[in-house]
Design a protein around this motif. Structure first.
Motif, short mmCIF file in Angstrom:
data_model
loop_
_atom_site.label_atom_id
_atom_site.label_comp_id
_atom_site.label_asym_id
_atom_site.label_seq_id
_atom_site.Cartn_x
_atom_site.Cartn_y
_atom_site.Cartn_z
N THR A 156 0.84 -1.20 0.00
CA THR A 156 0.00 0.00 0.00
C THR A 156 0.87 1.25 0.00
OG1 THR A 156 -0.09 0.16 2.40
CG2 THR A 156 -1.70 -1.30 1.34
N ARG A 157 0.24 2.39 0.26
CA ARG A 157 0.98 3.66 0.28
C ARG A 157 1.43 4.06 1.69
NH1 ARG A 157 -2.93 7.25 -3.78
NH2 ARG A 157 -2.61 5.94 -5.60
N SER A 158 1.01 3.28 2.67
CA SER A 158 1.14 3.77 4.04
C SER A 158 2.27 3.11 4.84
CB SER A 158 -0.19 3.56 4.78
OG SER A 158 -0.54 2.20 4.75
N LEU A 240 4.49 10.70 -4.98
CA LEU A 240 5.23 10.39 -3.75
C LEU A 240 4.62 11.14 -2.57
CD1 LEU A 240 8.97 10.26 -4.90
CD2 LEU A 240 7.53 8.35 -4.13
N GLY A 241 4.01 12.28 -2.87
CA GLY A 241 3.29 13.01 -1.82
C GLY A 241 2.19 12.16 -1.18
N HIS A 242 1.57 11.28 -1.98
CA HIS A 242 0.55 10.38 -1.41
C HIS A 242 1.18 9.39 -0.44
CE1 HIS A 242 -2.19 12.15 -4.17
NE2 HIS A 242 -1.76 11.53 -5.24
N SER A 247 1.88 7.64 4.87
CA SER A 247 2.82 7.00 5.79
C SER A 247 3.25 7.92 6.92
CB SER A 247 4.08 6.55 5.01
OG SER A 247 3.76 5.64 3.98
N GLY A 248 2.95 9.22 6.80
CA GLY A 248 3.38 10.18 7.82
C GLY A 248 4.89 10.37 7.82
N VAL A 249 5.49 10.50 6.64
CA VAL A 249 6.94 10.66 6.53
C VAL A 249 7.26 11.77 5.52
CG1 VAL A 249 7.41 8.22 7.04
CG2 VAL A 249 7.07 8.96 4.65
N ARG A 250 8.55 12.07 5.40
CA ARG A 250 9.02 13.03 4.41
C ARG A 250 9.89 12.28 3.40
NH1 ARG A 250 10.25 18.62 4.54
NH2 ARG A 250 12.25 19.26 3.63
N VAL A 251 9.74 12.63 2.15
CA VAL A 251 10.56 12.02 1.11
C VAL A 251 11.53 13.06 0.58
CG1 VAL A 251 10.51 11.10 -1.25
CG2 VAL A 251 8.83 10.30 0.43
N GLU A 252 12.81 12.72 0.57
CA GLU A 252 13.83 13.61 0.01
C GLU A 252 14.44 12.96 -1.22
OE1 GLU A 252 15.26 15.94 4.09
OE2 GLU A 252 16.74 14.89 2.84
N LEU A 253 14.33 13.65 -2.35
CA LEU A 253 14.84 13.08 -3.60
C LEU A 253 16.19 13.71 -3.96
CD1 LEU A 253 11.56 13.05 -5.72
CD2 LEU A 253 12.63 11.13 -4.53
N ASP A 254 17.04 12.89 -4.56
CA ASP A 254 18.35 13.36 -5.01
C ASP A 254 18.28 13.59 -6.52
OD1 ASP A 254 20.94 13.73 -5.77
OD2 ASP A 254 21.63 11.72 -5.20
N PRO A 255 18.30 14.85 -6.96
CA PRO A 255 18.09 15.11 -8.39
C PRO A 255 19.16 14.48 -9.27
CG PRO A 255 18.80 17.10 -7.27
CD PRO A 255 18.52 16.08 -6.21
N ALA A 256 20.36 14.24 -8.71
CA ALA A 256 21.44 13.65 -9.50
C ALA A 256 21.22 12.15 -9.73
CB ALA A 256 22.78 13.88 -8.80
N ALA A 257 20.29 11.58 -8.99
CA ALA A 257 20.09 10.12 -9.09
C ALA A 257 19.24 9.72 -10.29
CB ALA A 257 19.44 9.60 -7.80
N PHE A 258 18.59 10.71 -10.89
CA PHE A 258 17.69 10.36 -12.01
C PHE A 258 18.45 10.26 -13.32
CE2 PHE A 258 14.92 12.22 -8.84
CZ PHE A 258 13.88 11.33 -8.83
N VAL A 259 18.10 9.27 -14.09
CA VAL A 259 18.66 9.15 -15.43
C VAL A 259 17.78 9.97 -16.37
CG1 VAL A 259 19.04 7.55 -17.34
CG2 VAL A 259 19.53 6.84 -14.98
N VAL A 260 18.40 10.82 -17.17
CA VAL A 260 17.64 11.55 -18.18
C VAL A 260 17.71 10.74 -19.47
CG1 VAL A 260 17.37 13.70 -19.45
CG2 VAL A 260 18.22 13.74 -17.08
N GLY A 261 16.61 10.13 -19.84
CA GLY A 261 16.58 9.31 -21.05
C GLY A 261 16.89 10.16 -22.28
N GLU A 262 17.44 9.53 -23.31
CA GLU A 262 17.81 10.26 -24.52
C GLU A 262 16.60 11.01 -25.11
OE1 GLU A 262 19.56 7.89 -27.61
OE2 GLU A 262 19.98 9.64 -28.86
N VAL A 309 12.64 10.22 5.38
CA VAL A 309 13.09 10.77 6.67
C VAL A 309 11.86 11.17 7.49
CG1 VAL A 309 15.26 11.61 5.68
CG2 VAL A 309 13.26 13.11 5.74
N ALA A 310 12.09 11.56 8.70
CA ALA A 310 10.98 12.04 9.54
C ALA A 310 10.50 13.39 8.99
CB ALA A 310 11.44 12.17 10.99
N GLY A 311 9.23 13.66 9.14
CA GLY A 311 8.68 14.92 8.65
C GLY A 311 7.51 14.70 7.73
N GLN A 312 7.32 15.65 6.80
CA GLN A 312 6.21 15.49 5.87
C GLN A 312 6.55 16.11 4.51
OE1 GLN A 312 2.87 17.45 7.65
NE2 GLN A 312 3.82 19.47 7.61
N GLY A 313 5.81 15.71 3.50
CA GLY A 313 5.98 16.29 2.18
C GLY A 313 7.10 15.64 1.37
#
Lengths: 330, 330
Positions: A156-158, A240-242, A247-262, A309-313
């Motif tokens: 699920t999402r939670s 991811l906001g859902h 889940s009552g958490v915060r999601v932190e994304l690393d922009p360098a981790a994404f592959v930019v497809g051709e 991480v702990a937090g929201q958003g």
């Protein structure tokens, strides 16, 4: 009477003619115990539980007949529902389709739509087991997909917890790049070998027309012990906001981790856009996003793109993030 | 800003507001393992097989907002799908709903629709487990119902054999009489005690707005050994035609065997119509029609109305029968 060119339409076939024509194009797989032709179909549910998801696609809102063929629309409509089932960790078994059509719709378009449904279902071994047709001004498609968990716990999402990692499977930004190209009026020259950059742009447009969800990664993630999962249909940040909210958490994304497809890079160059906007905010690729315990060794189908991480958003490190994503009534 | 009267609309709520508002009105029953709020719901399928049926309802085609309330539409949309599941001999467990709405739709209408879905599902112990909403010009409703056979053999359309009897459960002609009244411009005076004939007319109109399918008669017929069954949605003659065609038999109906309900008789008198036209040709009451071996002792819920013989088609003894029934593209 037609003198020069006859286009047979849905109105010519009538309701029962259309139903029988569609049914004739839809073979029934092993999980189907009773296919089209009765008040209801019957599908195997060996798990004793059934996963079910529904979506509505409206002409002019979710697709345009001048931008997508009937075949494209069938594949896309099936794909977005099958991806929802996969995102629970289940294997899709079947879909049913409610179809509203104008009487002047060419039968050729209807045939292509049915073929698109069939082929996308075939990717996961599912079948179109039933449906309903009605007359409407514009094409209206309601798809419901069923799936079987094979004894797995549904994801699920939670279930996300601080200390876990966020990973994605499948393409991101492709469909949004393709849509931006179509909206800009871009069109490849038909019937000629394309140059490499043109080919990349074409691939982005094709991705808008026919998503390519990583279906197998859904049950795979469930087996690996994913704590939360969903399919990315409205944009990664929003979706991811859902998970963050449920889940009552915060999601932190690393922009360098994404592959930019051709295709995404080529479209960004063509239109002077930032590819990360499409990757983070674009929907309709139906990638899967999941949260895993940090100690899980992920196979190649999954790429880690952030942390819980702990937090929201949801935030992207080093980047201002406003609202990105899709609201049907916004 | 509104000075005199505020109508809150679906557009005011936004997509996620509307989803959360609807979900809040929908309690989840015992067969629901995972309700709304994820990519898919999960429902118990103890039989190891799941029965599934889908229908599309379009504003202006299947209902009119000036003739039916949101509550009426919710009940009717749920009823016609639940009846399909019952017509296989199954007990409905759940429905999912795809909903297209214009942004200016009053939230009050949406609330009433959700309540209608909930209440009709409650009749059979089913729940609304999920859905999808989108923006559209007119109201579009796609409903998919799931059901469980509890170990019973599904009753299809193809099992009728010469020598068996045809029986119906539930009301016939009521909804058609009510629709004819509405089309004639008939309207009862509001808020006053009605005279007896007026009350009967009102009941016919109410039957058009909210069908009352004999759900329990479906599994009951399966237990009794019904050879074929379907729900009457397009008119008895036309629907029995499906059994005749699928089974390779002829159905002969006895016109004297039908009960003319008081609302049907009253509407026929009011409009100078033949009540048997509505009984034989009218859809939307979602009665059940089944074929039983002649030796089966039928309970009161089932009334024998004809015989199965060798041949093809459907006839009414002593009556000329032309085409009667509904084709969405005719």
């Amino acid at each position: 009477m037609c003198v020069r060119r006859c286009v047979i339409t849905v109105g010519d076939l009538g309701e029962f003619g259309a139903v029988s024509r569609i049914s004739g194009r839809l073979p029934q797989g092993a999980t189907v115990l009773l296919g089209p032709g009765d008040d209801a179909a019957m599908v195997s549910a060996p798990d004793g539980r059934v996963v079910v998801s529904t979506d509505l696609l409206l002409e002019g809102r979710h697709f345009r007949r001048d931008w997508s063929s009937g075949y494209d629309v069938g594949r896309k409509a099936a794909a977005q529902n099958l991806a929802d089932v996969a995102a629970m960790g289940a294997v899709p078994t079947s879909i049913v389709v409610g179809l509203g059509m104008p009487p002047d719709l060419p039968v050729e378009w209807l045939d292509a739509l049915a073929d698109g449904f069939r082929e996308e279902c075939a990717v996961v071994g599912a079948s179109v087991v039933g449906g309903d047709i009605a007359r409407s001004e514009l094409v209206v498609i309601g798809v419901t997909a069923l799936g079987d968990l094979g004894g797995r716990r549904p994801v699920t999402r939670s279930g996300a917890r601080p200390g876990q990692v966020v990973a994605v499977a499948g393409r991101l930004g492709y469909a949004a790049a393709g849509l931006a190209l179509l909206e800009s009026g871009w069109a490849a020259s038909e019937g000629m070998p394309l140059s490499r950059p043109q080919e990349a742009l074409w691939e982005a447009v094709a991705a808008h027309r026919r998503p390519c969800p990583p279906y197998a990664a859904g049950p795979e993630a469930a087996e690996l012990g994913a704590a939360a999962m969903l399919d990315v249909s409205d944009g990664l940040l929003q979706d991811l906001g859902h998970i963050a909210a449920a889940s009552g958490v915060r999601v932190e994304l690393d922009p360098a981790a994404f592959v930019v497809g051709e295709p995404v890079a080529a479209a960004a160059k063509e239109l002077g856009a930032d590819p990360l906007d499409w990757i983070l905010g674009g929907g309709e690729d139906h990638a899967l996003a999941a949260v895993f315990p940090a100690e899980v060794a992920l196979p190649l189908s999954w790429r880690i793109v952030g942390d819980v991480v702990a937090g929201q958003g949801v935030v992207v490190r080093g980047r201002e993030t406003g609202h990105a994503g899709w609201d049907h009534f916004a």
